[in-house]
Design a protein around this motif. Structure first.
Motif, PDB file in Angstrom:
ATOM      1  N   GLY A 193       0.958  -1.153   0.110  1.00  0.00           N
ATOM      2  CA  GLY A 193       0.017   0.122   0.028  1.00  0.00           C
ATOM      3  C   GLY A 193       0.923   1.236   0.155  1.00  0.00           C
ATOM      4  O   GLY A 193       0.477   2.153  -0.680  1.00  0.00           O
ATOM      5  N   ILE A 194       1.792   1.253   0.753  1.00  0.00           N
ATOM      6  CA  ILE A 194       2.817   2.579   0.898  1.00  0.00           C
ATOM      7  C   ILE A 194       3.555   2.500  -0.458  1.00  0.00           C
ATOM      8  O   ILE A 194       3.621   3.574  -1.051  1.00  0.00           O
ATOM      9  N   ILE A 195       4.039   1.463  -1.357  1.00  0.00           N
ATOM     10  CA  ILE A 195       4.555   1.646  -2.477  1.00  0.00           C
ATOM     11  C   ILE A 195       3.710   1.907  -3.608  1.00  0.00           C
ATOM     12  O   ILE A 195       4.045   3.020  -4.290  1.00  0.00           O
ATOM     13  N   LEU A 196       2.401   1.688  -3.147  1.00  0.00           N
ATOM     14  CA  LEU A 196       1.380   2.225  -4.377  1.00  0.00           C
ATOM     15  C   LEU A 196       1.408   3.737  -4.094  1.00  0.00           C
ATOM     16  O   LEU A 196       1.042   4.409  -5.201  1.00  0.00           O
ATOM     17  N   THR A 197       1.342   4.513  -3.158  1.00  0.00           N
ATOM     18  CA  THR A 197       1.231   5.807  -2.929  1.00  0.00           C
ATOM     19  C   THR A 197       2.338   6.614  -3.180  1.00  0.00           C
ATOM     20  O   THR A 197       2.487   7.775  -3.554  1.00  0.00           O
ATOM     21  N   SER A 251      -3.728   7.205  -4.999  1.00  0.00           N
ATOM     22  CA  SER A 251      -3.408   7.788  -4.024  1.00  0.00           C
ATOM     23  C   SER A 251      -2.004   8.439  -4.134  1.00  0.00           C
ATOM     24  O   SER A 251      -1.893   9.238  -3.259  1.00  0.00           O
ATOM     25  N   MET A 252      -1.293   8.348  -5.044  1.00  0.00           N
ATOM     26  CA  MET A 252      -0.262   8.989  -5.348  1.00  0.00           C
ATOM     27  C   MET A 252      -0.404  10.595  -5.324  1.00  0.00           C
ATOM     28  O   MET A 252       0.653  11.195  -5.325  1.00  0.00           O
ATOM     29  N   LEU A 253      -1.607  10.901  -5.699  1.00  0.00           N
ATOM     30  CA  LEU A 253      -1.885  12.349  -5.753  1.00  0.00           C
ATOM     31  C   LEU A 253      -1.632  12.797  -4.636  1.00  0.00           C
ATOM     32  O   LEU A 253      -1.233  14.312  -4.506  1.00  0.00           O
TER      33      LEU A 253
END
Length: 353
Positions: A193-197, A251-253
């Motif tokens: 999840g952290i990597i996704l963001t 969620s990277m935004l």
């Protein structure tokens, strides 16, 4: 000054290869392998036979083009000239298929380097190809040959080792999750999840290591927690546009806001830590490869779970609860605690939409 210049070059290279190139690789994966999964899953639920057969056929073609699409995507992200770009199609296809034979308890299996092999081979091929591109009067011959030859040599040298490492890394994670579903459910959901963001491709990483089974399900849930979590807790600032952009986009935004106030990252991360073990221990959700790193982006993660998990009421309840409802409710609850103690305030997660 020299040391600062050196550090600047290193940062640019890291950004070039592990953000730009890896992000582009995810696009290539989405347009082929991921699309193949979506089409083949949809085909199972379409009663019209000719349409179902057409989707299955398209899915097969998309899957076969994966290596080539990743090659072109990476080369394009690196700013490759046309002859380099198109030659990287062949490099991508070759390096995706190359690998080694691995001996397991079940017998010998052929395992390819897959996306990881393409990543390394195409980067070298594109960079070497650019060194000669447009430098000679016979560019039409020199550039494609140099690009293809350099990529082929690198693929031959590293793809067997890459395939070996990726297989055993994925096998370790998948087996560890089966043996320790509580701990690994937390770790995988939080980390992926952290990597996704972060500005790194979680989908590409999941595809590289071949994450699957319960580990894949935990990865999906962790990604969903970040996306749905941020969409929910930033609703005050971003309204429905933020829900769509983050909940179905990325969620990277929020990375810019996270850099200013890291504590806004706590609620969705804690939600992932709660939902991950629920996925592995209670609902038994499963997913494979690139779909595991997509979360609710285009609903790809839930579709991946539907494709890889045995259908049952628990699966449908698990998807609804762990991919949508609990990430939103838990993130809101944790965020309200942070707001109450003054660590988060309205405006901290505002996006320019």
């Amino acid at each position: 000054m020299a040391e600062q210049a050196k550090q600047g070059r290193v940062k640019r290279l890291l950004h070039r290869y592990f953000i730009d190139a890896m992000g582009a690789m995810a696009l290539g994966l989405f347009a082929t392998l991921l699309l193949s999964t979506i089409l083949s899953t949809a085909a199972k639920y379409i009663p019209v036979q000719w349409l179902s057969d057409a989707l299955v056929e398209m899915a097969g073609y998309a899957s076969k083009a994966t290596g080539m699409a990743i090659g072109v995507a990476i080369a394009q992200a690196l700013g490759a000239h046309p002859f380099v770009l198109f030659a990287c199609t062949a490099v991508g296809g070759a390096s995706y298929a190359m690998g080694t034979t691995i001996t397991t308890a079940a017998g010998d299996i052929a395992y390819s380097a897959g996306p990881a092999g393409v990543f390394f081979a195409v980067i070298v091929a594109a960079e070497v190809g650019m060194l000669v591109s447009k430098k000679t009067k016979i560019d039409i011959l020199v550039t494609p040959i140099v690009t293809l030859a350099s990529g082929y040599i690198v693929a031959r040298l590293i793809c067997p080792a890459v395939a070996y490492v990726m297989y055993w890394l994925g096998d370790f994670i998948n087996t560890a999750t089966e043996l320790q579903p509580l701990l690994m459910g937390i770790v995988i959901a939080v980390v992926v999840g952290i990597i996704l963001t972060l500005p790194i491709s979680s989908a590409a990483i999941c595809a590289m290591i071949g994450i699957s089974g319960l580990a894949g399900g935990a990865a999906v849930v962790g990604c969903c927690a970040q996306m749905i979590g941020f969409a929910a807790i930033s609703f005050r600032e971003n309204r429905w546009g933020g829900v769509v952009a983050q909940g179905l986009g990325t969620s990277m935004l929020q990375m810019g806001n996270i850099c200013k106030k890291p504590q806004i990252w706590i609620p969705p991360t804690l939600a992932a830590a709660v939902c991950g073990p629920l996925s592995t221990l209670v609902f038994g959700l499963r997913c494979e490869g690139v779909s595991a790193g997509m979360g609710t982006c285009g609903l790809v993660g839930p579709l991946g779970i539907i494709s890889a998990t045995e259908h049952s009421p628990m699966m449908w309840i698990g998807i609804l609860l762990l991919c949508i409802v609990l990430p939103a409710l838990l993130s809101i609850a944790f965020n309200e605690i942070l707001r109450a103690i003054g660590l988060v305030k309205t405006g901290d997660m505002k996006l320019d939409l």
